[in-house]
Design a protein around this motif. Structure first.
Motif, PDB file in Angstrom:
ATOM      1  N   LYS A   1       0.849  -1.188   0.000  1.00 10.08           N
ATOM      2  CA  LYS A   1       0.000   0.000   0.000  1.00 10.08           C
ATOM      3  C   LYS A   1       0.887   1.242   0.000  1.00 10.08           C
ATOM      4  O   LYS A   1       0.739   2.138  -0.814  1.00 10.08           O
ATOM      5  CB  LYS A   1      -0.894  -0.020   1.239  1.00 10.08           C
ATOM      6  CG  LYS A   1      -2.338  -0.326   0.864  1.00 10.08           C
ATOM      7  CD  LYS A   1      -3.236  -0.310   2.089  1.00 10.08           C
ATOM      8  CE  LYS A   1      -4.013  -1.592   2.194  1.00 10.08           C
ATOM      9  NZ  LYS A   1      -4.455  -1.892   3.537  1.00 10.08           N
ATOM     10  N   GLN A   2       1.826   1.244   0.952  1.00 12.01           N
ATOM     11  CA  GLN A   2       2.708   2.413   1.053  1.00 12.01           C
ATOM     12  C   GLN A   2       3.424   2.652  -0.265  1.00 12.01           C
ATOM     13  O   GLN A   2       3.539   3.773  -0.743  1.00 12.01           O
ATOM     14  CB  GLN A   2       3.751   2.197   2.153  1.00 12.01           C
ATOM     15  CG  GLN A   2       3.184   2.359   3.546  1.00 12.01           C
ATOM     16  CD  GLN A   2       4.305   2.366   4.592  1.00 12.01           C
ATOM     17  OE1 GLN A   2       5.399   2.842   4.307  1.00 12.01           O
ATOM     18  NE2 GLN A   2       4.042   1.867   5.760  1.00 12.01           N
ATOM     19  N   SER A   3       3.906   1.556  -0.833  1.00 12.62           N
ATOM     20  CA  SER A   3       4.659   1.660  -2.078  1.00 12.62           C
ATOM     21  C   SER A   3       3.769   2.238  -3.166  1.00 12.62           C
ATOM     22  O   SER A   3       4.167   3.126  -3.912  1.00 12.62           O
ATOM     23  CB  SER A   3       5.157   0.279  -2.459  1.00 12.62           C
ATOM     24  OG  SER A   3       5.458   0.232  -3.811  1.00 12.62           O
ATOM     25  N   GLU A   4       2.505   1.715  -3.247  1.00 11.10           N
ATOM     26  CA  GLU A   4       1.582   2.213  -4.265  1.00 11.10           C
ATOM     27  C   GLU A   4       1.398   3.710  -4.088  1.00 11.10           C
ATOM     28  O   GLU A   4       1.521   4.494  -5.020  1.00 11.10           O
ATOM     29  CB  GLU A   4       0.221   1.507  -4.132  1.00 11.10           C
ATOM     30  CG  GLU A   4       0.197   0.124  -4.773  1.00 11.10           C
ATOM     31  CD  GLU A   4       0.751   0.123  -6.184  1.00 11.10           C
ATOM     32  OE1 GLU A   4       0.263   0.922  -6.997  1.00 11.10           O
ATOM     33  OE2 GLU A   4       1.700  -0.634  -6.460  1.00 11.10           O
ATOM     34  N   VAL A   5       1.069   4.087  -2.841  1.00 10.99           N
ATOM     35  CA  VAL A   5       0.851   5.508  -2.555  1.00 10.99           C
ATOM     36  C   VAL A   5       2.071   6.298  -2.990  1.00 10.99           C
ATOM     37  O   VAL A   5       1.955   7.325  -3.657  1.00 10.99           O
ATOM     38  CB  VAL A   5       0.585   5.703  -1.043  1.00 10.99           C
ATOM     39  CG1 VAL A   5       0.569   7.182  -0.722  1.00 10.99           C
ATOM     40  CG2 VAL A   5      -0.747   5.086  -0.685  1.00 10.99           C
ATOM     41  N   ALA A   6       3.246   5.778  -2.640  1.00 11.42           N
ATOM     42  CA  ALA A   6       4.475   6.494  -2.975  1.00 11.42           C
ATOM     43  C   ALA A   6       4.600   6.636  -4.478  1.00 11.42           C
ATOM     44  O   ALA A   6       4.946   7.696  -4.994  1.00 11.42           O
ATOM     45  CB  ALA A   6       5.674   5.755  -2.414  1.00 11.42           C
ATOM     46  N   LYS A   7       4.287   5.543  -5.192  1.00  8.96           N
ATOM     47  CA  LYS A   7       4.391   5.607  -6.649  1.00  8.96           C
ATOM     48  C   LYS A   7       3.439   6.669  -7.192  1.00  8.96           C
ATOM     49  O   LYS A   7       3.805   7.510  -8.008  1.00  8.96           O
ATOM     50  CB  LYS A   7       4.048   4.251  -7.249  1.00  8.96           C
ATOM     51  CG  LYS A   7       5.250   3.318  -7.312  1.00  8.96           C
ATOM     52  CD  LYS A   7       4.877   2.037  -7.993  1.00  8.96           C
ATOM     53  CE  LYS A   7       5.934   0.981  -7.814  1.00  8.96           C
ATOM     54  NZ  LYS A   7       5.405  -0.353  -8.046  1.00  8.96           N
ATOM     55  N   VAL A   8       2.163   6.593  -6.718  1.00  3.93           N
ATOM     56  CA  VAL A   8       1.178   7.587  -7.153  1.00  3.93           C
ATOM     57  C   VAL A   8       1.726   8.969  -6.870  1.00  3.93           C
ATOM     58  O   VAL A   8       1.711   9.854  -7.717  1.00  3.93           O
ATOM     59  CB  VAL A   8      -0.147   7.378  -6.393  1.00  3.93           C
ATOM     60  CG1 VAL A   8      -1.077   8.549  -6.642  1.00  3.93           C
ATOM     61  CG2 VAL A   8      -0.795   6.090  -6.842  1.00  3.93           C
ATOM     62  N   TYR A   9       2.256   9.107  -5.655  1.00  2.94           N
ATOM     63  CA  TYR A   9       2.785  10.397  -5.232  1.00  2.94           C
ATOM     64  C   TYR A   9       3.857  10.874  -6.202  1.00  2.94           C
ATOM     65  O   TYR A   9       3.804  11.983  -6.711  1.00  2.94           O
ATOM     66  CB  TYR A   9       3.360  10.242  -3.829  1.00  2.94           C
ATOM     67  CG  TYR A   9       4.141  11.421  -3.334  1.00  2.94           C
ATOM     68  CD1 TYR A   9       3.497  12.547  -2.846  1.00  2.94           C
ATOM     69  CD2 TYR A   9       5.527  11.406  -3.341  1.00  2.94           C
ATOM     70  CE1 TYR A   9       4.215  13.612  -2.390  1.00  2.94           C
ATOM     71  CE2 TYR A   9       6.242  12.481  -2.884  1.00  2.94           C
ATOM     72  CZ  TYR A   9       5.578  13.593  -2.403  1.00  2.94           C
ATOM     73  OH  TYR A   9       6.301  14.651  -1.949  1.00  2.94           O
ATOM     74  N   LEU A  10       4.805   9.972  -6.488  1.00  2.00           N
ATOM     75  CA  LEU A  10       5.901  10.358  -7.376  1.00  2.00           C
ATOM     76  C   LEU A  10       5.360  10.701  -8.762  1.00  2.00           C
ATOM     77  O   LEU A  10       5.773  11.671  -9.385  1.00  2.00           O
ATOM     78  CB  LEU A  10       6.918   9.226  -7.480  1.00  2.00           C
ATOM     79  CG  LEU A  10       7.782   9.044  -6.230  1.00  2.00           C
ATOM     80  CD1 LEU A  10       8.796   7.958  -6.459  1.00  2.00           C
ATOM     81  CD2 LEU A  10       8.499  10.339  -5.891  1.00  2.00           C
ATOM     82  N   ARG A  11       4.407   9.850  -9.231  1.00  2.00           N
ATOM     83  CA  ARG A  11       3.866  10.084 -10.563  1.00  2.00           C
ATOM     84  C   ARG A  11       3.203  11.462 -10.596  1.00  2.00           C
ATOM     85  O   ARG A  11       3.455  12.271 -11.456  1.00  2.00           O
ATOM     86  CB  ARG A  11       2.867   8.989 -10.911  1.00  2.00           C
ATOM     87  CG  ARG A  11       2.563   8.953 -12.393  1.00  2.00           C
ATOM     88  CD  ARG A  11       1.747   7.729 -12.778  1.00  2.00           C
ATOM     89  NE  ARG A  11       0.507   7.655 -12.043  1.00  2.00           N
ATOM     90  CZ  ARG A  11       0.225   6.679 -11.181  1.00  2.00           C
ATOM     91  NH1 ARG A  11       1.095   5.736 -10.947  1.00  2.00           N
ATOM     92  NH2 ARG A  11      -0.926   6.654 -10.552  1.00  2.00           N
ATOM     93  N   LYS A  12       2.361  11.703  -9.570  1.00  2.00           N
ATOM     94  CA  LYS A  12       1.654  12.980  -9.524  1.00  2.00           C
ATOM     95  C   LYS A  12       2.663  14.115  -9.445  1.00  2.00           C
ATOM     96  O   LYS A  12       2.522  15.137 -10.088  1.00  2.00           O
ATOM     97  CB  LYS A  12       0.725  13.012  -8.320  1.00  2.00           C
ATOM     98  CG  LYS A  12      -0.503  12.141  -8.547  1.00  2.00           C
ATOM     99  CD  LYS A  12      -1.616  12.488  -7.591  1.00  2.00           C
ATOM    100  CE  LYS A  12      -2.755  11.505  -7.643  1.00  2.00           C
ATOM    101  NZ  LYS A  12      -3.385  11.431  -8.964  1.00  2.00           N
ATOM    102  N   LYS A  13       3.673  13.911  -8.626  1.00  2.00           N
ATOM    103  CA  LYS A  13       4.712  14.929  -8.481  1.00  2.00           C
ATOM    104  C   LYS A  13       5.303  15.230  -9.843  1.00  2.00           C
ATOM    105  O   LYS A  13       5.517  16.379 -10.218  1.00  2.00           O
ATOM    106  CB  LYS A  13       5.817  14.406  -7.553  1.00  2.00           C
ATOM    107  CG  LYS A  13       5.606  14.799  -6.106  1.00  2.00           C
ATOM    108  CD  LYS A  13       6.030  16.220  -5.895  1.00  2.00           C
ATOM    109  CE  LYS A  13       5.957  16.616  -4.441  1.00  2.00           C
ATOM    110  NZ  LYS A  13       6.006  18.056  -4.246  1.00  2.00           N
TER     111      LYS A  13
ATOM    112  N   LYS B   1       5.157  18.505 -11.853  1.00  2.00           N
ATOM    113  CA  LYS B   1       6.371  19.196 -12.268  1.00  2.00           C
ATOM    114  C   LYS B   1       6.242  19.564 -13.739  1.00  2.00           C
ATOM    115  O   LYS B   1       6.451  20.706 -14.129  1.00  2.00           O
ATOM    116  CB  LYS B   1       7.571  18.278 -12.057  1.00  2.00           C
ATOM    117  CG  LYS B   1       8.886  18.936 -12.393  1.00  2.00           C
ATOM    118  CD  LYS B   1      10.039  17.996 -12.160  1.00  2.00           C
ATOM    119  CE  LYS B   1      11.337  18.577 -12.644  1.00  2.00           C
ATOM    120  NZ  LYS B   1      12.446  17.649 -12.442  1.00  2.00           N
ATOM    121  N   SER B   2       5.867  18.563 -14.547  1.00  2.00           N
ATOM    122  CA  SER B   2       5.755  18.800 -15.981  1.00  2.00           C
ATOM    123  C   SER B   2       4.766  19.926 -16.235  1.00  2.00           C
ATOM    124  O   SER B   2       5.033  20.863 -16.985  1.00  2.00           O
ATOM    125  CB  SER B   2       5.314  17.520 -16.657  1.00  2.00           C
ATOM    126  OG  SER B   2       4.720  17.796 -17.867  1.00  2.00           O
TER     127      SER B   2
END
Lengths: 1186, 82
Positions: free
Chosen positions: A207-219, A223-224
């Motif tokens: 779960k944490q990893s998923e959230v982190a991935k989503v977070y990074l993707r959104k980030k 950024k873009s």
């Protein structure tokens, strides 16, 4: 094929080679318990390759070798051979007779032989393969198999059937596999634990990893977007900025232009204003002119009238004038005379004036000379003063030089003082340092001294330690020696004591009996106690008495018997008793004549002293023994008396009736007393030695403690020394450093001194400089003084000159006065001349005037007439002029009108322009502000980019996404993203990596785990298959056995019914097997509920049933019918007979019923203990009956 | 009889595989036991009759493999209280 013979040699109780010969039918082997008859069965089992030593009732394989008896030596090997008739070639071998043998040696070596050729066990097994012969099959049936069947343990019974069904091997393998699987399952539980532990972690981490991935993707998206928004906005802003700048520039230029225009208009306006003003003056002028012209014409007309009048008056004047003319001419003549008189007077006066003027000039020249001198003097004074000022300036520089020298001197003196104080300090420091060095050196010396002493002490201690060590070694050696001796002596003592008891034949026993003396009043004593012997006969008497010397004398036989019982009961050894009651007076010595023979000393009893009551005893013991001096004599006597006399020599030879001679000598001169003494001594020695040992131990203990103390001291000393040597080192280092320091200080003192010298030279230089300057100063002062004096001189001279001057000037004045007076006189004369001249002139002028006036009058009239004409002309011209002026005026007015209008226009446009300018000004300001705002915006955005993403504009440009163009949408997306990111809450970015690692581990474990589970499952499947196969085979075999069992049962029980049942509800492979038996007339029941005999018979039935299924060529039965009662034994034997068609039987038994049915009988006994022998059956019969 | 297996990490008779694993010459993790059993089952199918001898022998070996692998999966024992 049948068993022809068995040969046994050295196997178990068969010490001698024994051969059993067999024929068809039943052969019985009988013999009592323990005769070794069962060993025959063991032998056959063994030769067929039995490896399990338990089956052979032994502990190790070598136990099968005959191990000897009291009288027989053990054998070195065991050998068994069986010979089979193979004429039907049932065995796969090319012989008509096959002998299989096995031999084992004590060394453990073992060999198999087929027809005498060595071979392997395998070959033997193969030879008998599928013949039913073998250690495993049912060719040998013993009590063991019966027991198995009767066992309470179903598994034991079960095994029998499995064996019969041939699935034991598979079952065992299956069991092995299952054990392993069981093990694995156990461990799998642990693996599962770990897996579940991991799983527990996987969920949350994922779960944490998923959230982190989503977070990074959104980030990333953010950024873009951010960057693109930035780019777009930047572009837009730049465009806006450009346009703003353009506008600004436009506005600025317009403003400039408008300003210029405005200025132009202003100027124009001014110009027009001026023009108007000038027009105004022009108009004014024109108007005035018009007015003037009018006025002037009026005047002119008046003038004409005047002129006409004048002409009239002129004509009247002419008369008057002529009158006057005459008067005048008269007057003129008188005056001319007067004038002539005065002129002559004047000439005289002129010469006088000439003289006086010359004198005056001279006086003036004198005055000038004096004045020149005065100026010269003044100049001189001036130069003198300047000189003095120059000197003064000169002196100022000199003085400043002087000041400089003084200051230098001062500074240098300060420096010098400083140096001196430093030098002083250096000196005192040096002294202190020397002191320190001295102290340090002292410390060093003391430490060194201490060290030296310690070294000595150490050496001494070491020496002492060495001594102690030597001492210890010495003591140890002594101790050991003593101990050794102690042990030697002690065991000597022990052995002696033992031996005394054991080999003496009495010793202890006699002692024990004598101990009972208190209780048993019947005991009198030992023979030795009741006789006395002379020393010279000791040997002889002792020899004569022999063992009897220790015989115990009792009152009667009862006591003796009682004591013997006592000894027996307590197993205390043997003793000989002499009951006084049974001691008869012995027969008299039969050969009294022998006493007369050569060398005879006498009867032994007579050489002995004793109390009367024991005389009989002495007689009994010694009464018929002759004491002879030596052997030779004794032998002779013996011969002579036909060896009938018991004789003893003094040296101890004994000649017994019947001819025996005892004799010889001992290494040790020993007798009973001696032996006692020896033991006493030994005891003492042992005691002494043990005491010695304790003292030695004590000594060693002391020495050791001393040594340990020394060692500890030495240890302490050594550490102390180490400490000291470090101290020494410290001291040494300190000294060297202190010395170095001193040298350094000396050097610096040296440099100080050098500096001092330098300063001194400098002082000298300064002093000499100062002196030279002082001289210069003096010279300058001198110069000033002289100059001053000169000036004073000049001033005095000036004073006198001034006086002279005033005198001269007075002189000159006087002369001038004279000159003036002369001149005045001249002037008066001249004046009279002039006055007369004037009066003349006036008169003449009047005359002239009158003449002129007359002409003029005429002319005037003429002229006035002309004037009138002219004036009339002027009036006409004036009329024309006036018209022109009027015209001009009209024009000017029009012009003015025009200009005024123009001016008004200008005014309006100027107003407009001013407004325009204001507007532009404002616009420019606004645009400037806008520009600044835009620039700030751009700046802000660039900063935001850097702060947020550390990205420059050029970096950002690289990240431009051409598809992103809809700014508002993008911004909406951004805020959406930001919201989403915020909603994500706490994000653990590391979770991605962690999750990856965890998953790797988990997946690995899981894969392996699944592999195991899967494999386990298939294996279980295979086990299932194996089970099925085994079940099939077992079921078939079991049915066969069951059928056969019923048959045999009926035969043996003479009816009834026997069945085999598998336990219900159990796996066929594991099910217990119920043996159901129904002896005739009884109920069908579980075999276990039968009586012992019935049970045994049922078991036998079962065994026969199995054997019948696969009959082996021969069968050996080992006492299997023991539990049967006689009638059942009979039935059993009868049944055997039936089976002999297929099978040859060898029956080992002790039951008569069986024996009776046998075709042949071998008997086995143990006539010699421990050795089985073949005997006739008769003998056996007898044995069995006992 | 020698039951042969053909795996990525090993090819040859099963008892050799067992030996190599016990000597640590082959990493048991690289041996998919399911594969071995599958191959064995094929082999059995081909034989078209059940040979209890072969079966039982295979059983023991496969079980040994499973046991070894499972043991390997466990964490190394640490002595409690030294």
């Amino acid at each position: 094929m049948y068993l022809k013979s068995i040969e046994i040699h050295g196997f178990k109780s068969f010490a001698n080679k024994i051969v059993f010969q067999f024929h068809n039918g039943i052969t019985g082997i009988v013999g009592p318990n323990g005769s070794g008859k069962s060993n025959v069965a063991d032998a056959v089992r063994w030769v067929l390759g039995e490896q399990r030593i338990k089956q052979l009732r032994g502990a190790s394989m070598q136990d099968v070798i005959f191990s000897g008896t009291e009288t027989r030596k053990p054998l070195s090997y065991a050998y068994v051979a069986i010979t089979l008739d193979n004429s039907d070639h049932q065995l796969a071998i090319d012989y008509d007779e096959v002998t299989v043998a096995r031999r084992i040696y004590r060394s453990g070596e073992s060999e198999y032989l087929i027809n005498g050729t060595p071979c392997r066990l395998k070959d033997v097994n193969e030879l008998f393969y599928d013949t039913g012969i073998g250690k495993e099959g049912y060719s040998i049936i013993g009590q063991g198999q019966i027991d198995k069947i009767l066992s309470g343990k179903p598994e034991e019974r079960r095994e029998l059937f499995d064996e019969a069904a041939g699935i034991v091997k598979f079952k065992r393998r299956k069991a092995a596999a299952q054990t392993k699987l069981e093990n694995e399952k156990q461990n799998l539980v642990r693996v599962n634990d770990i897996l579940s532990e991991l799983e527990k972690q996987v969920g949350p981490l994922e779960k944490q990893s998923e959230v982190a991935k989503v977070y990074l993707r959104k980030k990333e998206e953010l950024k873009s977007l951010d960057i693109n928004v930035f780019l777009l906005e930047n572009k837009r802003l730049r465009e806006q900025l450009a346009s703003a700048e353009e506008k600004y520039n436009l506005a600025s230029t317009e403003l400039g232009e408008t300003g210029e225009k405005y200025e132009g208009i202003k100027e124009e306006y001014e110009r027009i204003q001026q023009e108007i003003e000038s027009l105004d003056t022009a108009i004014e002028a024109a108007r005035e002119q018009l007015t003037d012209t009018g006025l002037m014409r009026g005047k002119l007309e008046g003038e004409i009238n005047v002129l006409k009048e004048q002409i009239n008056s002129a004509h009247g004047s002419e008369n008057h004038l002529n009158n006057r003319k005459a008067a005048l001419e008269e007057e003129i003549a008188g005056k001319e005379q007067e004038k002539q008189d005065i002129l002559t007077d004047k000439k005289d006066t002129d010469t006088q004036v000439q003289e006086i003027a010359e004198a005056a000039a001279k006086a003036k020249a004198d005055l000038e000379a004096i004045q020149n001198k005065i100026t010269e003097l003044n100049n001189n004074i001036e130069t003198g003063k300047n000189t003095i000022i120059g000197e003064l300036n000169q002196r100022a520089t000199i003085k400043s030089k002087m000041g400089r020298f003084d200051t230098m001197m001062e500074q240098i003196n300060i420096r010098k003082a400083e140096l001196n104080s430093r030098l002083l300090r250096a000196k005192s420091d040096e002294a202190a340092r020397e002191e320190t060095v001295k102290k340090l050196e002292e410390t060093f010396e003391t430490v060194t001294e201490e060290l030296r002493q310690m070294t000595e002490q150490e050496a001494a201690s070491e020496l002492e330690l060495g001594n102690i060590r030597e001492n210890l070694t010495g003591l140890d050696a002594k101790l050991r020696e003593t101990q050794t001796r102690f042990h030697q002596e002690q065991s000597k003592l022990e052995t002696l004591t033992n031996i005394t008891e054991r080999y003496d034949g009495y010793g202890g026993s006699v002692k024990k009996v004598m101990e009972q003396k208190e209780k048993e009043k019947g005991i009198i004593g030992v023979v030795a106690d009741i006789i006395q012997v002379e020393a010279k006969y000791e040997t002889a008497i002792e020899t004569a008495l022999g063992g009897n010397i220790q015989n115990i004398v009792t009152d009667n036989e009862e006591t003796a018997k009682h004591m013997i019982g006592f000894l027996k009961q307590n197993r205390l050894g043997r003793a000989t008793f002499l009951p006084l009651t049974s001691i008869t007076k012995p027969q008299e010595f039969k050969n009294p004549e022998a006493l007369k023979e050569k060398g005879v000393i006498g009867m032994a009893d007579e050489l002995v002293g004793t109390e009367e009551e024991y005389r009989n005893v002495a007689k009994a013991m010694l009464g018929r023994i002759v004491v002879v001096d030596n052997v030779d004599n004794a032998v002779k006597i013996a011969r002579k008396f036909d060896y009938g006399i018991r004789m003893v020599t003094l040296e101890g030879e004994l000649l017994v009736p019947g001819g025996a001679i005892s004799g010889g000598a001992f290494k040790n001169n020993s007798n009973l007393l001696g032996r006692r003494r020896e033991m006493d001594e030994l005891e003492k020695k042992v005691k002494k030695l043990s005491e010695d040992i304790t003292t030695y131990n004590q000594k060693i203990e002391d020495t050791k403690s001393k040594r340990n103390k020394l060692r500890m001291d030495l240890e302490a000393l050594k550490t102390e020394m180490q400490r000291k040597s470090i101290e020494q080192n410290t001291a040494r280092l300190n000294i060297s450093q202190a010395r170095e320091r001193m040298e350094e200080e000396a050097e610096s003192a040296q440099s100080l001194k050098l500096e001092e010298q330098e300063i001194e030279t400098k002082i000298f230089e300064i002093r000499s400089g100062k002196e030279s300057i002082t001289q210069e100063l003096a010279a300058s002062e001198e110069l000033e003084k002289t100059t001053q004096e000169q000036i004073l001189g000049f001033q005095k001279e000036l004073e006198s000159c001034r006086l002279e001057e005033s005198e001269a000037s007075a002189h000159a004045g006087e002369w001038e006065v004279k000159v003036e007076k002369m001149r005045q006189a001249l002037d008066y004369k001249q004046a009279n001349v002039d006055r007369i001249g004037g009066e003349l002139e006036r008169a003449q002028a009047e005359l002239k005037e009158i003449l002129e006036a007359l002409t003029e009058n005429a002319q005037e009239v003429e002229r006035k007439k002309n004037n009138i004409l002219e004036i009339e002309k002027t009036i006409a011209a004036s009329h024309e002029n006036q018209d022109a002026s009027r015209k001009k005026l009209d024009e000017d007015l029009a012009k003015k009108e025009e200009l005024s209008a123009k001016q008004k226009d200008f005014f309006r446009s100027r107003e407009e322009m001013s407004e325009r300018m204001n507007a532009l000004d404002k616009e420019v300001y606004r645009l400037g502000e806008q520009k600044k705002k835009l620039e700030d915006g751009i700046e802000g955005q660039i900063n935001y980019m850097w702060d947020e993403y550390e990205i420059t504009l050029s970096d950002a440009a690289g990240l431009r996404n051409e598809e992103m163009n809809d700014l508002p949408a993008m911004k909406r997306e951004i805020s959406g993203l930001k919201d989403e990111i915020r909603k994500l809450g706490n994000v653990n970015v590391n979770a991605i990596e962690d999750y990856k690692n965890l998953m790797e581990r988990y997946t690995f474990m899981k894969t392996q785990h699944d592999d195991l589970v899967e494999a386990e499952k298939t294996l279980e499947g295979i086990i299932e298959e194996l089970d099925t196969a085994m079940r099939k085979q077992f079921t078939e075999k079991f049915a066969e056995i069951s059928r056969e069992f019923d048959k045999v049962f009926k035969e043996l029980f003479g009816g009834g019914k026997g069945t085999l049942e598998l336990m219900e509800d159990e796996d066929i492979l594991e099910a217990g097997i119920r043996i159901i038996a129904q002896p005739p007339g009884k109920k069908l029941q579980n075999m276990m509920q039968l009586s012992g005999g019935e049970k045994a018979l049922s078991a036998i039935s079962l065994l026969f049933a199995i054997q019948n299924l696969k009959p082996s060529p021969f069968c050996l039965l080992d006492e299997i019918e023991a539990a049967l009662d006689d009638s059942n034994v009979g039935r059993f034997a009868k049944y055997l007979h039936k089976l002999t068609k297929n099978t040859q039987f060898i029956v080992i038994t002790h039951r008569r019923g069986t024996m009776e049915q046998v075709d042949r009988l071998y008997g086995i006994t143990m006539q010699e203990k421990g050795v089985s022998t073949l005997v006739s059956v008769n003998l056996i019969d007898k044995d069995l009956d006992d | 009889m020698a039951i042969s297996v053909k795996l990525e990490a090993f090819e040859g008779p099963l008892d050799l595989l067992l030996h190599l694993i016990e000597k640590n010459k082959i990493d048991i993790y690289d041996i998919p036991i399911v594969e071995i059993t599958a191959q064995y089952l094929d082999y059995i199918r081909q034989m078209q009759r059940e040979d209890m001898n072969v079966m039982s022998e295979f059983l023991v070996m496969a079980a040994t493999l499973i046991d070894i692998k499972c043991k390997m999966l466990l964490p190394k024992e640490v002595n409690e209280d030294g």
